[in-house]
Design a protein around this motif. Structure first.
Motif, PDB file in Angstrom:
ATOM      1  N   LYS A  17     -13.028 -25.591 -28.903  1.00  0.00           N
ATOM      2  CA  LYS A  17     -13.838 -25.490 -27.682  1.00  0.00           C
ATOM      3  C   LYS A  17     -14.687 -24.231 -27.745  1.00  0.00           C
ATOM      4  CE  LYS A  17     -10.537 -27.353 -24.237  1.00  0.00           C
ATOM      5  NZ  LYS A  17      -9.887 -26.971 -22.957  1.00  0.00           N
ATOM      6  N   VAL A  36      -7.445 -34.933 -22.279  1.00  0.00           N
ATOM      7  CA  VAL A  36      -8.684 -34.243 -22.640  1.00  0.00           C
ATOM      8  C   VAL A  36      -8.556 -33.575 -24.004  1.00  0.00           C
ATOM      9  CG1 VAL A  36     -10.185 -32.301 -22.070  1.00  0.00           C
ATOM     10  CG2 VAL A  36      -9.491 -33.893 -20.279  1.00  0.00           C
ATOM     11  N   VAL A  40     -10.623 -34.154 -27.469  1.00  0.00           N
ATOM     12  CA  VAL A  40     -11.353 -33.042 -28.105  1.00  0.00           C
ATOM     13  C   VAL A  40     -10.952 -32.928 -29.572  1.00  0.00           C
ATOM     14  CG1 VAL A  40     -11.682 -30.540 -28.154  1.00  0.00           C
ATOM     15  CG2 VAL A  40     -11.684 -31.749 -25.965  1.00  0.00           C
ATOM     16  N   PHE A  50     -21.275 -37.429 -28.892  1.00  0.00           N
ATOM     17  CA  PHE A  50     -19.945 -37.923 -28.539  1.00  0.00           C
ATOM     18  C   PHE A  50     -19.816 -39.381 -28.945  1.00  0.00           C
ATOM     19  CE2 PHE A  50     -19.820 -34.649 -24.938  1.00  0.00           C
ATOM     20  CZ  PHE A  50     -19.009 -33.790 -25.673  1.00  0.00           C
ATOM     21  N   TRP A 100     -15.168 -34.374 -16.788  1.00  0.00           N
ATOM     22  CA  TRP A 100     -14.679 -34.415 -18.164  1.00  0.00           C
ATOM     23  C   TRP A 100     -15.043 -35.752 -18.820  1.00  0.00           C
ATOM     24  CZ3 TRP A 100     -12.950 -30.289 -20.690  1.00  0.00           C
ATOM     25  CH2 TRP A 100     -12.451 -29.217 -19.962  1.00  0.00           C
ATOM     26  N   LEU A 101     -14.766 -36.842 -18.140  1.00  0.00           N
ATOM     27  CA  LEU A 101     -15.025 -38.171 -18.691  1.00  0.00           C
ATOM     28  C   LEU A 101     -16.136 -38.867 -17.918  1.00  0.00           C
ATOM     29  CD1 LEU A 101     -11.392 -39.539 -19.252  1.00  0.00           C
ATOM     30  CD2 LEU A 101     -12.845 -38.309 -20.877  1.00  0.00           C
ATOM     31  N   SER A 102     -16.910 -39.661 -18.629  1.00  0.00           N
ATOM     32  CA  SER A 102     -17.963 -40.444 -17.974  1.00  0.00           C
ATOM     33  C   SER A 102     -17.638 -41.934 -17.963  1.00  0.00           C
ATOM     34  CB  SER A 102     -19.298 -40.224 -18.691  1.00  0.00           C
ATOM     35  OG  SER A 102     -19.222 -40.671 -20.038  1.00  0.00           O
ATOM     36  N   SER A 116     -14.845 -41.974 -23.025  1.00  0.00           N
ATOM     37  CA  SER A 116     -16.038 -41.229 -23.433  1.00  0.00           C
ATOM     38  C   SER A 116     -16.164 -39.950 -22.612  1.00  0.00           C
ATOM     39  CB  SER A 116     -17.303 -42.073 -23.244  1.00  0.00           C
ATOM     40  OG  SER A 116     -17.265 -43.236 -24.029  1.00  0.00           O
ATOM     41  N   PHE A 117     -16.580 -38.859 -23.282  1.00  0.00           N
ATOM     42  CA  PHE A 117     -16.827 -37.599 -22.588  1.00  0.00           C
ATOM     43  C   PHE A 117     -18.123 -37.666 -21.793  1.00  0.00           C
ATOM     44  CE2 PHE A 117     -14.059 -35.510 -25.857  1.00  0.00           C
ATOM     45  CZ  PHE A 117     -13.198 -34.881 -24.965  1.00  0.00           C
ATOM     46  N   ASP A 118     -18.186 -36.836 -20.760  1.00  0.00           N
ATOM     47  CA  ASP A 118     -19.443 -36.635 -20.050  1.00  0.00           C
ATOM     48  C   ASP A 118     -20.429 -35.977 -21.021  1.00  0.00           C
ATOM     49  OD1 ASP A 118     -21.544 -35.403 -18.493  1.00  0.00           O
ATOM     50  OD2 ASP A 118     -20.292 -35.666 -16.727  1.00  0.00           O
ATOM     51  N   LEU A 121     -21.153 -32.149 -21.555  1.00  0.00           N
ATOM     52  CA  LEU A 121     -20.212 -31.251 -22.233  1.00  0.00           C
ATOM     53  C   LEU A 121     -20.596 -30.984 -23.695  1.00  0.00           C
ATOM     54  CD1 LEU A 121     -16.807 -32.616 -20.890  1.00  0.00           C
ATOM     55  CD2 LEU A 121     -17.749 -30.346 -20.454  1.00  0.00           C
ATOM     56  N   LYS A 122     -21.635 -31.626 -24.179  1.00  0.00           N
ATOM     57  CA  LYS A 122     -22.011 -31.497 -25.591  1.00  0.00           C
ATOM     58  C   LYS A 122     -22.158 -30.047 -26.063  1.00  0.00           C
ATOM     59  CE  LYS A 122     -24.445 -35.937 -26.069  1.00  0.00           C
ATOM     60  NZ  LYS A 122     -25.758 -36.555 -26.365  1.00  0.00           N
TER      61      LYS A 122
END
Length: 350
Positions: A17, A36, A40, A50, A100-102, A116-118, A121-122
């Motif tokens: 991170k 999470v 990651v 992502f 956190w998630l989309s 899938s991540f939001d 957050l990239k």
């Protein structure tokens, strides 16, 4: 997929991170944090976007520490709540709020789930070249407290510097305890002490802390961080190899104690080194020698060998309790006039 092979891969997975994300404010349950962090750990260094991560619901269930057949209703509730959780990131005088998630999709026909991540957050998870923190996923998956996970992450960020001081208000925000344990003694018990014990038992680091006060109020927490693997290696070296440092210390101490009519054995010095290693690490030999020299400057110590053992034990207790070992010293013991109960009667000499 064979579960045993899956567990091996999980143990080798690395969480990376950005430090900005490490310092972010959010409140997740222990299960939500593990979801999470597992996702990651699936990100690869060369990923430029992502992916949608697919995994078996059964393996996902077991990964989170549950037993028996997966309960879809329970899993759906967990991920639904997670999608609604917000992470707050402070960057360049801006406060950013994002999820956190989309996206989550359950495929009941083949027993899998897609997550899938939001995309916002990239910048904090992809193509990280500097100012990031990495650790093995296995170090957090066995922890039982969400506070332990957050404290672990924060300390891993500062591990190379070996210490960090964090204002109490900021620490509460970072670990998600702004609305809980308002009395400091409760925060200490539920967050700090719990984390200290869990991190010591189940991860690759250990730490101790002491409180920074303004008046009677605790204003900040000062953490000192140790690499547990190094400590274990050092202890093994002390006990099995008796290296040149040990032999040098033993000779010096024998000379010192013989001047005062004491006979010092290697067993006693080995015990001192084992205790001192938990306090000073690689500096243990120098610090033991200092303690011994200082002790002979005090007249009212009845037995100097037992006295050094006592001092070292008390310092270790401080570390295990999460307090500074500096409060225990030859000088402080002298001010307390060396209470008689420190030395067992069978060790007292005329």
């Amino acid at each position: 997929m064979n579960l045993e092979h899956h567990e091996v891969r999980v143990n080798n997975n690395v969480v990376t991170k950005s430090n900005i994300l490490i310092d972010a404010n959010y409140k997740l349950t222990i299960t939500e944090q593990k979801i999470v962090l597992y996702l990651v750990s699936k990100i690869r260094k060369d990923d430029d976007d992502f992916k949608t991560y697919t995994l078996s619901i059964k393996q996902f269930y077991e990964l989170l520490g549950y037993k028996g057949n997966p309960k879809y209703s329970e899993m759906k509730k967990i991920t639904k709540n997670l999608i609604g959780k917000v992470v707050e990131i402070r960057e360049e005088k801006k406060l950013k709020q994002m999820s956190w998630l989309s996206y989550v999709e359950y495929n009941e026909s083949d027993g899998s789930v897609n997550l899938s991540f939001d995309p916002r957050l990239k910048p904090y998870l992809l193509q990280l070249k500097r100012e990031f923190t990495s650790y093995k996923l296995k170090n957090v998956m066995e922890l039982k407290s969400g506070y332990s996970i957050r404290i672990y992450e924060i300390l891993k960020k500062w591990q190379s510097l070996k210490e960090v001081e964090i204002p109490l208000k900021e620490l509460r925000e970072m670990v998600g305890a702004t609305d809980k344990y308002q009395e400091y003694h409760n925060f200490k018990k539920r967050v700090l002490t719990t984390s200290l014990k869990e991190i010591e038992e189940k991860t690759d680091i250990s730490f101790f802390y002491h409180e920074i006060k303004k008046g009677k109020r605790v204003a900040a927490i000062h953490f000192t961080i140790h690499s547990k693997n190094n400590i274990i290696a050092q202890e093994a070296d002390v006990i099995t190899q008796k290296d040149d440092w040990f032999e040098s210390l033993y000779v010096q101490l024998c000379v010192l104690y013989e001047k005062h009519n004491y006979k010092l054995t290697k067993d006693v010095v080995e015990r001192w080194v084992g205790l001192a290693n938990k306090v000073w690490g690689k500096n243990k030999y120098i610090e033991i020698n200092k303690l011994a020299q200082q002790s002979f400057k005090i007249d009212n110590i009845k037995h100097h060998i037992a006295f050094i053992t006592h001092i070292l034990k008390e310092k270790v207790k401080c570390i295990e309790n999460g307090t500074s070992h500096h409060q225990v010293s030859v000088e402080t013991a002298d001010k307390k006039v060396i209470r008689k109960e420190i030395i067992p009667s069978w060790l007292e000499v005329d």
